[in-house]
Structure formats: structure tokens, C-alpha cells
Design a protein around this motif. Structure first.
Motif, mmCIF file in Angstrom:
data_model
loop_
_atom_site.group_PDB
_atom_site.id
_atom_site.type_symbol
_atom_site.label_atom_id
_atom_site.label_comp_id
_atom_site.label_asym_id
_atom_site.label_seq_id
_atom_site.Cartn_x
_atom_site.Cartn_y
_atom_site.Cartn_z
ATOM 1 N N ILE A 1 1.536 -7.354 -12.410
ATOM 2 C CA ILE A 1 1.760 -8.697 -11.866
ATOM 3 C C ILE A 1 2.909 -8.658 -10.863
ATOM 4 O O ILE A 1 3.765 -7.776 -10.894
ATOM 5 C CB ILE A 1 2.046 -9.713 -12.998
ATOM 6 C CG1 ILE A 1 3.304 -9.297 -13.779
ATOM 7 C CG2 ILE A 1 0.838 -9.852 -13.933
ATOM 8 C CD1 ILE A 1 3.766 -10.357 -14.786
ATOM 9 N N ASN A 2 2.883 -9.628 -9.952
ATOM 10 C CA ASN A 2 3.921 -9.765 -8.923
ATOM 11 C C ASN A 2 4.017 -8.523 -8.024
ATOM 12 O O ASN A 2 5.097 -8.131 -7.584
ATOM 13 C CB ASN A 2 5.302 -10.048 -9.556
ATOM 14 C CG ASN A 2 5.299 -11.289 -10.425
ATOM 15 O OD1 ASN A 2 4.662 -12.305 -10.095
ATOM 16 N ND2 ASN A 2 5.986 -11.233 -11.561
ATOM 17 N N HIS A 3 2.868 -7.951 -7.777
ATOM 18 C CA HIS A 3 2.822 -6.773 -6.908
ATOM 19 C C HIS A 3 1.821 -6.996 -5.767
ATOM 20 O O HIS A 3 0.833 -7.730 -5.911
ATOM 21 C CB HIS A 3 2.405 -5.524 -7.689
ATOM 22 C CG HIS A 3 3.533 -4.832 -8.376
ATOM 23 N ND1 HIS A 3 4.249 -5.409 -9.403
ATOM 24 C CD2 HIS A 3 4.076 -3.590 -8.183
ATOM 25 C CE1 HIS A 3 5.175 -4.552 -9.831
ATOM 26 N NE2 HIS A 3 5.088 -3.442 -9.099
ATOM 27 N N LEU A 4 2.100 -6.337 -4.675
ATOM 28 C CA LEU A 4 1.182 -6.278 -3.540
ATOM 29 C C LEU A 4 0.901 -4.802 -3.241
ATOM 30 O O LEU A 4 1.707 -3.918 -3.584
ATOM 31 C CB LEU A 4 1.786 -6.944 -2.304
ATOM 32 C CG LEU A 4 2.146 -8.430 -2.396
ATOM 33 C CD1 LEU A 4 2.821 -8.896 -1.104
ATOM 34 C CD2 LEU A 4 0.896 -9.261 -2.678
ATOM 35 N N LEU A 5 -0.226 -4.557 -2.603
ATOM 36 C CA LEU A 5 -0.582 -3.192 -2.207
ATOM 37 C C LEU A 5 -0.660 -3.112 -0.689
ATOM 38 O O LEU A 5 -1.378 -3.896 -0.047
ATOM 39 C CB LEU A 5 -1.927 -2.789 -2.811
ATOM 40 C CG LEU A 5 -2.441 -1.391 -2.409
ATOM 41 C CD1 LEU A 5 -1.540 -0.302 -3.007
ATOM 42 C CD2 LEU A 5 -3.887 -1.195 -2.861
ATOM 43 N N LEU A 6 0.066 -2.158 -0.145
ATOM 44 C CA LEU A 6 0.062 -1.924 1.298
ATOM 45 C C LEU A 6 -0.779 -0.682 1.578
ATOM 46 O O LEU A 6 -0.579 0.370 0.948
ATOM 47 C CB LEU A 6 1.500 -1.718 1.785
ATOM 48 C CG LEU A 6 1.765 -1.853 3.287
ATOM 49 C CD1 LEU A 6 1.525 -3.291 3.738
ATOM 50 C CD2 LEU A 6 3.209 -1.434 3.590
ATOM 51 N N THR A 7 -1.723 -0.790 2.512
ATOM 52 C CA THR A 7 -2.617 0.327 2.840
ATOM 53 C C THR A 7 -2.542 0.619 4.331
ATOM 54 O O THR A 7 -2.661 -0.297 5.151
ATOM 55 C CB THR A 7 -4.081 -0.003 2.469
ATOM 56 O OG1 THR A 7 -4.157 -0.341 1.090
ATOM 57 C CG2 THR A 7 -4.998 1.173 2.762
ATOM 58 N N ALA A 8 -2.343 1.896 4.664
ATOM 59 C CA ALA A 8 -2.314 2.329 6.072
ATOM 60 C C ALA A 8 -3.415 3.370 6.260
ATOM 61 O O ALA A 8 -3.397 4.433 5.610
ATOM 62 C CB ALA A 8 -0.955 2.922 6.430
ATOM 63 N N THR A 9 -4.356 3.076 7.145
ATOM 64 C CA THR A 9 -5.492 3.967 7.400
ATOM 65 C C THR A 9 -5.374 4.579 8.786
ATOM 66 O O THR A 9 -5.140 3.850 9.770
ATOM 67 C CB THR A 9 -6.822 3.196 7.296
ATOM 68 O OG1 THR A 9 -6.913 2.596 6.002
ATOM 69 C CG2 THR A 9 -8.008 4.125 7.511
ATOM 70 N N ASN A 10 -5.534 5.892 8.855
ATOM 71 C CA ASN A 10 -5.435 6.606 10.135
ATOM 72 C C ASN A 10 -6.651 6.275 10.991
ATOM 73 O O ASN A 10 -7.779 6.640 10.667
ATOM 74 C CB ASN A 10 -5.350 8.109 9.885
ATOM 75 C CG ASN A 10 -5.176 8.923 11.160
ATOM 76 O OD1 ASN A 10 -5.190 8.384 12.263
ATOM 77 N ND2 ASN A 10 -5.002 10.226 11.010
ATOM 78 N N THR A 11 -6.411 5.604 12.100
ATOM 79 C CA THR A 11 -7.498 5.245 13.020
ATOM 80 C C THR A 11 -7.489 6.116 14.279
ATOM 81 O O THR A 11 -8.283 5.897 15.196
ATOM 82 C CB THR A 11 -7.371 3.771 13.448
ATOM 83 O OG1 THR A 11 -6.082 3.554 14.051
ATOM 84 C CG2 THR A 11 -7.535 2.841 12.258
#
Length: 245
Positions: free
Chosen positions: A126-136
Motif C-alpha cells: 500500500i501507498n506505493h507507486l511503480l515507475l517503469t522506464a522502457t528503452n525505446t
């Protein structure tokens, strides 16, 4: 006297006749010898004929040998051709293998210029976010250290969780993603919480000093609240690992 003369004359005539007969007999013998001598070349011719047969057989053998040699050469050429094809196939296999590795050049640093960054809310923890970085991009990139985050108009970047350092720098091939978990606030009571609407994501260089490339501007999920004692993890290659903190 006359009788004796006649007798002598007859005797001489008889002697001459015998001599003539003797010469004729010798001539016949010589003739036979000549005929025999002529037969010898005939016998030689027969032998020569036999020799021709042998020579003919030799010619046939030579023809067969020549044919075998020709077939051998043809086989050799066929082998060379097959070898050339195999060699070409081998070369083609090597080219295909090189193509499969991508051969896209040396890796670069991941930034907002060569990645697509997204943020999402998770149910656990709880109280978390997920950050995603994809190589384009078209080249591999390294996601160094942790992302530097600035919520709205905050005066400083969000704290980084030092215990989340991965065993190795995260390297992304084109299309691959790196993940960072964001703990919005700590567990202590009495902390100030802020309503968040925007998030700026900066990428850090290998030296972990300052930022590199273009930052990425994101809209936060609705009802996001963050506190000064929250944290962000280092970039991870596994989503589940990023969310264990």
C-alpha cells in the motif's frame, strides 16, 4: 677311236645334263627358302596383328582410365562446388548469427530521450507507486543508480533508499524495461502529506552526480499523496524486486 670320242661326247653331255638338273634342284630349294623367308614376315605380321590387338586393349584400358580420371575430376569439381556452397552457407550462418545479436552499437546512458517512462498505482504494497522506464532507442542503455524525482514544486528531490542498490547496473536492450518502487510516505505519525499532481523524473549518469539527458514529466495517479520521509528505490531489472521495499 671314233667310238671313244662319241662315248666321251655322250658322257660330257650326260654330265652337263646332271649339272643342269642339280642347278635346277638347288634353285627350287632356294625358292623354297625364299618362300619360307617370306613367310617369316607374314608370321611377324600376325604377331604385329596380335600386337595391334594388345594395343587395342591398351587403348580401351586407357580410355577407361581416362573416363575414370574424368569422373574423378568431375567428382572433385562437384566436391569443390559443394564445399563452396557449404562455405557460403557457413558464411550466411555467421551473418545471420551477427544479425541476431542486433549489433546495435555500444550501450549509452538511459535518459528521457531514449526511454518511455510511465507511473502506475499498485495495490501491494500500500501507498506505493511503480515507475517503469522502457528503452525505446536502437541501442542498449544503462539505467544508472536511482531516478531523481521531484514532486510538483518541491524544493528538493525525493529521498533514495540506499539499501536497494542492485548487484549490477541494469542494462536494457531495446524494448526492455527497468523498474523503481516509490514509497509515498513513511510509517511514522504526524508527518505532513501533500497532494501530488505532477512528477518530474530525472536520469542520473554513472557518476551519480547531477542529471543527464532530458527529464520526463508525468501526471500522478488521482489521489496521490506523498510525504518528505518517502523514498524511491534504485532501478531494478525485476518489477517484483522493485516493489519489495
Amino acid at each position: 677311236m671314233r667310238s671313244n670320242s662319241r662315248f666321251r661326247t655322250a658322257a660330257l653331255a650326260a654330265t652337263a645334263l646332271l649339272a643342269a638338273l642339280s642347278l635346277t634342284a638347288c634353285g627350287d630349294t632356294d625358292g623354297n627358302a625364299d618362300k619360307t623367308g617370306a613367310a617369316a614376315p607374314a608370321g611377324s605380321t600376325a604377331s604385329s596383328g596380335t600386337g595391334k590387338d594388345t594395343e587395342g586393349a591398351g587403348t580401351e584400358d586407357q580410355a577407361r582410365n581416362a573416363s575414370s580420371a574424368s569422373e574423378g575430376k568431375s567428382g572433385d569439381k562437384g566436391g569443390d562446388t559443394a564445399g563452396a556452397k557449404n562455405s557460403t552457407g557457413s558464411d550466411t550462418g555467421r551473418k545471420s548469427s551477427a544479425g541476431s545479436t542486433g549489433n546495435t552499437g555500444s550501450p549509452v546512458t538511459c535518459t528521457g530521450d531514449n526511454t518511455k517512462v510511465t507511473i502506475s498505482k499498485v495495490s501491494r504494497p500500500i501507498n506505493h507507486l511503480l515507475l517503469t522506464a522502457t528503452n525505446t532507442g536502437s541501442r542498449p542503455c544503462y539505467a544508472y543508480n536511482a531516478p531523481a524525482l521531484r514532486f510538483d514544486d518541491a524544493q528538493s528531490v525525493f529521498p533514495v533508499l540506499r539499501s536497494s542498490v542492485p548487484q549490477a547496473v541494469v542494462a536494457l536492450e531495446p524494448g526492455q524495461s527497468a523498474y523503481a518502487g516509490i514509497g509515498l510516505f513513511g510509517e511514522s505519525d504526524g508527518q505532513d502529506l501533500y497532494e501530488g499532481t505532477d512528477l518530474t523524473v530525472y536520469f542520473t549518469p554513472r557518476s551519480n552526480s547531477g542529471s543527464t539527458g532530458s527529464p520526463t514529466e508525468l501526471k500522478l495517479p488521482a489521489d496521490t499523496r506523498w510525504g518528505d520521509n518517502g523514498f524511491v528505490t534504485y532501478w531494478q531489472s525485476d518489477m517484483a524486486v522493485a516493489l519489495t521495499y
